[in-house]
Structures are given as structure tokens and as C-alpha cells.
Design a protein around this motif. Structure first.
Motif, PDB file in Angstrom:
ATOM      1  N   THR A  38      -3.952  -0.083  -3.336  1.00  0.00           N
ATOM      2  CA  THR A  38      -4.752  -1.089  -2.651  1.00  0.00           C
ATOM      3  C   THR A  38      -3.951  -2.378  -2.508  1.00  0.00           C
ATOM      4  OG1 THR A  38      -5.692  -1.843  -4.744  1.00  0.00           O
ATOM      5  CG2 THR A  38      -6.909  -0.151  -3.547  1.00  0.00           C
ATOM      6  N   ASP A  87     -13.973   4.142  10.431  1.00  0.00           N
ATOM      7  CA  ASP A  87     -14.414   4.805   9.207  1.00  0.00           C
ATOM      8  C   ASP A  87     -15.174   6.049   9.628  1.00  0.00           C
ATOM      9  OD1 ASP A  87     -14.799   5.303   6.537  1.00  0.00           O
ATOM     10  OD2 ASP A  87     -16.085   3.587   6.143  1.00  0.00           O
ATOM     11  N   SER A  97     -11.351   7.029   4.304  1.00  0.00           N
ATOM     12  CA  SER A  97     -10.138   6.230   4.166  1.00  0.00           C
ATOM     13  C   SER A  97      -9.968   5.398   5.433  1.00  0.00           C
ATOM     14  CB  SER A  97      -8.921   7.122   3.942  1.00  0.00           C
ATOM     15  OG  SER A  97      -7.769   6.343   3.680  1.00  0.00           O
ATOM     16  N   GLY A 157     -13.091   4.856  -5.499  1.00  0.00           N
ATOM     17  CA  GLY A 157     -12.350   4.020  -4.562  1.00  0.00           C
ATOM     18  C   GLY A 157     -10.860   4.256  -4.570  1.00  0.00           C
ATOM     19  N   GLU A 170      -5.418  -3.484   6.675  1.00  0.00           N
ATOM     20  CA  GLU A 170      -5.656  -2.957   5.335  1.00  0.00           C
ATOM     21  C   GLU A 170      -6.227  -1.551   5.430  1.00  0.00           C
ATOM     22  OE1 GLU A 170      -8.178  -4.016   1.258  1.00  0.00           O
ATOM     23  OE2 GLU A 170      -8.634  -5.063   3.116  1.00  0.00           O
ATOM     24  N   SER A 213      -7.359   6.453  -2.827  1.00  0.00           N
ATOM     25  CA  SER A 213      -6.840   7.178  -1.678  1.00  0.00           C
ATOM     26  C   SER A 213      -6.761   8.668  -1.966  1.00  0.00           C
ATOM     27  CB  SER A 213      -5.437   6.670  -1.329  1.00  0.00           C
ATOM     28  OG  SER A 213      -4.819   7.517  -0.374  1.00  0.00           O
ATOM     29  N   TYR A 258     -15.257  -7.054  -4.754  1.00  0.00           N
ATOM     30  CA  TYR A 258     -14.551  -5.774  -4.623  1.00  0.00           C
ATOM     31  C   TYR A 258     -15.057  -4.926  -5.780  1.00  0.00           C
ATOM     32  CZ  TYR A 258     -10.697  -2.449  -3.949  1.00  0.00           C
ATOM     33  OH  TYR A 258      -9.953  -1.323  -3.717  1.00  0.00           O
ATOM     34  N   THR A 261     -17.715   1.939   1.550  1.00  0.00           N
ATOM     35  CA  THR A 261     -17.181   3.273   1.846  1.00  0.00           C
ATOM     36  C   THR A 261     -18.013   4.351   1.162  1.00  0.00           C
ATOM     37  OG1 THR A 261     -15.641   3.211  -0.032  1.00  0.00           O
ATOM     38  CG2 THR A 261     -14.854   2.341   2.078  1.00  0.00           C
ATOM     39  N   GLN A 305       0.798  -1.228   0.000  1.00  0.00           N
ATOM     40  CA  GLN A 305       0.000   0.000   0.000  1.00  0.00           C
ATOM     41  C   GLN A 305       0.827   1.273   0.000  1.00  0.00           C
ATOM     42  OE1 GLN A 305      -3.447  -0.977   2.984  1.00  0.00           O
ATOM     43  NE2 GLN A 305      -4.218  -0.313   1.008  1.00  0.00           N
ATOM     44  N   LEU A 321      -8.563   0.968   3.341  1.00  0.00           N
ATOM     45  CA  LEU A 321      -9.516   1.009   2.234  1.00  0.00           C
ATOM     46  C   LEU A 321      -9.768   2.464   1.843  1.00  0.00           C
ATOM     47  CD1 LEU A 321     -10.661  -1.430   4.378  1.00  0.00           C
ATOM     48  CD2 LEU A 321     -11.934  -1.907   2.294  1.00  0.00           C
ATOM     49  N   TYR A 322     -10.474   2.637   0.716  1.00  0.00           N
ATOM     50  CA  TYR A 322     -10.641   3.991   0.187  1.00  0.00           C
ATOM     51  C   TYR A 322     -12.074   4.254  -0.243  1.00  0.00           C
ATOM     52  CZ  TYR A 322      -5.645   3.109  -0.225  1.00  0.00           C
ATOM     53  OH  TYR A 322      -4.354   2.759   0.037  1.00  0.00           O
ATOM     54  N   LYS A 363     -16.500  -3.934  -0.425  1.00  0.00           N
ATOM     55  CA  LYS A 363     -15.601  -5.076  -0.354  1.00  0.00           C
ATOM     56  C   LYS A 363     -16.216  -6.082   0.618  1.00  0.00           C
ATOM     57  CE  LYS A 363     -10.657  -6.108  -0.481  1.00  0.00           C
ATOM     58  NZ  LYS A 363      -9.293  -5.533  -0.401  1.00  0.00           N
TER      59      LYS A 363
END
Length: 617
Positions: A420, A471, A375, A411, A394, A413, A437, A523, A48, A396-397, A457
Motif C-alpha cells: 500500500t 472497482d 483491487s 485489505g 493509487e 493485494s 484507513y 472495498t 506499491q 487499493l485492495y 479509506k
């Protein structure tokens, strides 16, 4: 008021030589990252790219890098002075309070190397990265239910990990022993040290080629050139005599407290831009407090102006005296020790939103992007059927907001160098399956330029364990701007192996999962920009075909009527758009979505947390 920096003035260096030094340092920054990525073993770094390099001059000022330098603070909080540093030394720390927030939570380990040439200090190189675990009450060292930093893992004050090139193995072994993944910690910290060594090698090469004095002068000239360019940007784009403000909210702190307000005021006096966070809420009991480093925030501000208006300009410490920042003590952007800091990402993302929205107000005729999605972090940990411990971390975005002239990314960053973790990697090394995903349809804010969609996801856990995640944007909406509409919020569902479903808050800690349980992690999207009725109809039709926009949203949000074969019905579309324009009210400058008043939102957040904690016992 700050005084004029000592690097300002005439510089005895040829322009071509200066360009070579600057380009070499820019490439070295990339090389440092590559060395770390190919040497570390933890996926959060090697997959990442959650690590950040820095090259500084002999006075500790960032010449090339991504975050502002806090070298002076690190040395002030160490047991030694600058004169005590020697060739081959490497300082290590992961304590945010001892580096003024240059690293913002305990999993971030920072290594700092003084660079000597012919016995003289000519600069520093620094690299920090997100370790998988540094101890504390939860795997991943980012608890939700923590009220002090003492619960967030091992803290290393600024100490020498290498002394004159000699590695202190006992120090590293002691630190790693207090983590759940000691092998990962040791390997990743050594990788960070290798990154700093790569910079030292390149700086030595420049000194060999041009001479030590020329290199030092070149660093001063690079800082000065950036400062001159920033003065021009400030005078052109930041009006004097007016004050501009904006407010936005982080949902909650994971303990039922929220919404949490960030308030920023920007104004200019001469060459100086003032950024005042007075009016921002006080620090909260939970872990979303963000120890915002003043220099880091100045860098963020300068990066905004540079990337928007002069992307060839190098961002560095050269322009820091042109910004005056007020960070109220005891606020969520300047919490007092020992406030918990582990889940500062929601606050960090919101400060970017507030900054760009305030600039959108003050820069005449320029609309910046809408609000970013989210994020979040996700940790899954346990012991498998063979008796071996496992721990996955992990990032995520969510959706990137729309920007002038272009749609937001789906999705992605908000920090462009992040990537990812491949599903294949996760399934190979951890007991889980990635069932889905995908892009979340209709979650990006409608606009002439559409906000990026969030992602869904779906994880199936193959071994018993526990999950922790943080989140945001589950109660508030990522806002749209200048006619662009708000994006959709985040949400989480846990589907038990027996088929029962449970809605989860956006921040949970150590939720038990059984083999066969599924987590549906969705997200938020990014805000839209500009009137959706001005969006290209053919683009909307294509996105309907691709499953990004539903046919109903195409008609209600964009006024696009499609034929049976999915192409645009031009006449019906024109008629539909005219009808929408006739019926709607003048859109607001910022579309915050259907939010209740602050008191109602506060009650909803508190009730959600009480209900969740009651059901989890």
C-alpha cells in the motif's frame, strides 16, 4: 498438440552447480525489483511495487520471473529479427496487442534486454512497470468511458530505446511529451532499464564463474526440472476422464453492460491439462476487457499447483507444453483490436477466482480459497492554487479469501508482492488528507476460516479536481466455499462540502470534486471457507474485541454468545450452535450470496448507469 521441448533430456551439469545458478537467478529477480523500486520516482512503482521482472534463456523462454514470457511475439512485431539484436540493445513497448497481452494495458511499459556473452546471445532480461500516465482521455490513462485503445494513451510499438548501449533520448522525449507527467515517465522508464541491466550483470557473473556453455545448459536443466515436477503434480492431483467447469461474473464494464460471464472448463488427457474458456462472454464496449496472454495464463495455472502442493518448485516456461489453452477470439479474455483494455483488473481478478474454483472441484478432498474481494485503481488529478498540476494514482485492495488452514488477509493485494502507499506519503505530496484507513467490520465471508475484510479509506480533497476509479463486486458477491459464506460487496460515497451525499457506481470517470469534498472508498471482502460453526470461539471473541466482527454477527453467523466482559459463554454458545444447525439447510458448495437472476441483475446494472450519467450532467 505441442511437441516435447528441446530442453528435455540428460544434462551435463553438476547438481550443485545447477542449484547455484538457479538460486542466483532467483535472487537476481528480487534484485531487479529492488533496483527499480529505489530508482523510480512514481509511487505506484516505488511504493506499491507494481513492476515485474523476468529472466529468460537464449530462446526467450522464462527461466525465472512472475509472468509468462512473450519475447517471441515482441520480436515478431518489431522491425528486426533476433539476428539483428546486439549487445547493449534495449527494446521498449507498452502496446498490449503487440506483445500478446504480456502487458495488459497501456500504462504498463515493458523493457527487454538481450544478454550477450563473448558475442553470443545467452538470454534476455525483461522488466515492466505501471507508469503514472501515458496520455489518453483521462489522467492515469485508465478511462472508464472509452471504447477503443486509441483513447487510452500513447502506444509505443517494439522499438530500440537503447542501440548498442546508446540511449535514444529523442524517442523517450517524444513518448514522455505525450504524457501528463513527463518527468515521471522518463525516470520510471530509465529505472526499468536499470532493472534489466542488473540481471545482465548477474548473468555475466555466472558465465564468468561456470562458463557460457554451463550457464546455457543450466537454463535448460532448470526448465526441464520444473517440467518433470509439474508432470508429477498433474498426475497426482488432476484426474483424467472428467471435465470440470465453473462460472463467475464481473459486474459491468462501466458503461451499463453486465454482468459479464467467465466460463472455464478443465480436463486432462495424458500429461496434458486442457483449459477451455469457451462459453465466456464476448468482448464489451468498455475498458474491462482482458487480453489474457496464453503463456501468462499457463503460468498462473502452474503457480496454483506449485504453491498449493510443491512450493519449492520454480515456476517458469518449462511446463508450458503441458497445458493447452483455448481463448475464444473476440471474448473478454481475448478481445480483438482495437478493444479498450485500461481497466482489466476486475477481469483479471475474476479469472483467478474461476481458475481456483474449478481446481477446487477437480482436486478430490481439497478446498481452495473462496473468491477475492477487489483491487481497484483511484486517480485524483487537478491544478492546485499555486497553478501546479498534480496527479495521484493509487491501487487499493479488498479482502483476501480464506484458505485451507488459515484466514484471509484484510485489505491485501491478491498479488503478494504489492504494497500500500503510506498515508504520510500521499499527504506529503498531494493536496489531500487521509481521514480514515480502516478494516470494514463484518465484510469478510464467515467460515471456519474467515475471509479477509475489505477496507474503508476516506479522502478529503484539498484542491478542486477530478477523480476516476474502477472497482467491482458492487453488484455480485465474493463467494464462499464448502460451507464458508459470501463476503460483503464494495461501495463508494462522495460527501460534498455542503453535507450532501452521493452514492457512486464502482466505475466512474472524471467526477468533479471541490475542496473539502470527501470520498468514502470501501472495498469488498473475501469469501469464507468451511462451516462458520466450526470456528474457534475464542478467536471470534478476540475479533469482536478488536472490532473485526460485530457481536451480533458473532452470534448469528458463528453461533458465539459472549458474556458481559466479552468472553465466550461456553454453554450458551453450544446451545446456540446446535439451534442453528437444526434450523438451517445444507449449505451449498459455493455461496454466491443473495443474487437476483441474471436478467434482473442486468437490468439493475443498466439502470444504475443511466441514473448516474443522468445526475452527472
Amino acid at each position: 498438440m505441442s511437441t516435447t521441448p528441446d530442453f528435455v533430456g540428460d544434462h551435463d551439469i553438476h547438481q550443485t552447480t545447477l542449484d547455484i545458478i538457479e538460486s542466483t537467478l532467483a535472487n537476481t529477480r528480487e534484485e531487479m525489483d529492488r533496483v527499480v523500486e529505489t530508482t523510480a520516482i512514481s509511487p505506484v512503482i516505488r511504493e506499491q511495487s507494481d513492476q515485474f521482472p523476468l529472466i529468460a534463456d537464449r530462446k526467450g523462454r522464462m527461466v525465472m520471473g512472475q509472468f509468462g514470457s512473450a519475447i517471441d511475439t515482441i520480436i515478431e512485431n518489431s522491425p528486426f529479427e533476433v539476428d539483428d539484436l546486439e549487445d547493449g540493445d534495449v527494446i521498449a513497448t507498452n502496446d498490449p496487442y503487440m506483445c500478446a497481452g504480456a502487458v495488459s494495458h497501456t500504462p504498463d511499459m515493458l523493457l527487454l534486454r538481450p544478454i550477450f556473452y563473448d558475442g553470443d546471445l545467452v538470454g534476455y532480461s525483461s522488466q515492466w512497470g505501471n507508469l503514472m500516465d501515458v496520455g489518453g482521455k483521462t489522467p492515469g490513462s485508465m478511462p472508464v468511458q472509452a471504447t477503443t485503445i486509441f483513447e487510452e494513451g500513447m502506444r509505443l510499438p517494439p522499438v530500440k530505446l537503447y542501440k548498442r548501449g546508446e540511449f535514444d533520448s529523442e524517442l523517450l522525449e517524444t513518448f514522455a511529451h505525450n504524457t501528463r507527467l513527463p518527468e515521471h515517465a522518463e525516470a520510471d522508464i530509465k529505472a526499468l532499464a536499470a532493472g534489466t541491466k542488473a540481471a545482465e550483470t548477474r548473468v555475466h557473473g555466472l558465465c564468468d564463474r561456470f562458463g557460457k556453455e554451463t550457464y546455457v545448459e543450466g537454463c535448460d536443466a532448470i526448465l526441464d526440472r520444473t517440467r518433470d515436477g509439474m508432470i508429477d503434480l498433474i498426475h497426482e492431483f488432476v484426474p483424467e476422464g472428467e471435465r470440470y467447469t465453473f462460472e463467475d461474473y464481473v459486474d459491468d464494464d462501466g458503461m451499463g453492460n453486465g454482468p459479464i460471464k467467465l466460463h472455464l472448463e478443465i480436463y486432462r488427457e495424458g500429461d496434458t491439462v486442457h483449459l477451455d474458456w469457451t462459453g465466456t462472454d464476448g468482448q464489451v464496449p468498455g475498458t474491462v476487457n482482458f487480453l489474457l496472454n496464453e503463456k501468462m495464463f499457463k503460468m498462473f495455472t502452474g503457480v496454483f499447483l506449485i504453491m498449493a502442493f510443491d512450493p519449492l518448485l520454480t515456476f517458469n516456461d518449462g511446463y508450458y507444453d503441458l497445458f493447452e489453452v483455448t481463448l475464444p477470439e473476440g471474448s473478454v479474455v481475448q478481445p480483438e483490436f482495437p478493444a479498450a483494455l485500461g481497466n482489466r483488473l476486475p477481469m483479471m481478478a475474476r479469472q483467478f477466482d474461476v481458475l481456483q474454483a474449478t481446481f477446487s472441484k477437480l482436486i478430490d478432498g481439497f478446498s481452495v480459497a473462496g473468491s477475492y474481494g477487489t483491487s481497484p485503481n483511484l486517480v485524483y488529478a487537478g491544478t492546485n492554487s499555486d497553478g501546479n498540476d498534480f496527479q495521484m494514482l493509487e491501487i487499493l485492495y479488498g479482502g483476501i479469501p480464506a484458505r485451507p488452514g488459515g484466514d484471509g488477509l484484510d485489505g491485501h493485494s491478491w498479488w503478494p508482492l504489492f504494497r500500500t502507499v503510506p498515508a504520510e506519503y500521499q499527504e506529503a505530496y498531494y493536496p489531500l488528507t487521509i481521514d480514515e484507513y480502516s478494516t470494514r467490520e463484518d465484510t469478510g465471508g464467515p467460515g471456519e476460516f474467515r475471509g479477509g475484510h475489505g477496507i474503508t479509506k476516506v479522502y478529503t480533497f484539498e484542491e478542486p479536481g477530478a477523480i476516476t476509479f474502477q472497482d467491482d463486486r458492487a453488484h455480485t458477491y465474493p463467494w464462499g466455499v464448502d460451507g464458508g459464506k459470501h463476503a460483503m460487496r464494495s461501495k463508494k460515497r462522495l460527501i460534498r462540502v455542503d453535507g450532501t451525499e452521493e452514492a457512486l457506481p464502482s466505475k466512474v470517470e472524471n467526477v468533479a470534486v471541490a475542496a473539502g469534498d470527501k470520498l468514502v472508498f470501501s472495498t469488498a471482502g473475501g469469501g469464507g471457507l468451511g462451516d462458520p460453526l466450526n470456528r474457534d470461539p475464542d478467536v471470534v471473541a478476540t475479533e469482536v474485541q478488536r472490532g473485526l466482527i460485530s457481536e451480533s454477527a458473532a452470534e448469528t453467523e458463528y453461533g458465539i454468545v459472549l458474556t458481559s466482559d466479552g468472553t465466550v459463554d461456553t454453554d450458551a454458545t453450544e446451545e446456540r450452535r446446535e439451534a442453528i444447525r437444526a434450523d438451517r439447510e445444507e449449505p451449498p458448495e459455493f455461496d454466491y450470496g443473495p443474487l437476483p437472476d441474471e436478467g434482473t441483475l442486468e437490468a439493475e446494472i443498466a439502470a444504475e448507469r443511466r441514473e448516474f450519467e443522468s445526475g452527472s450532467r
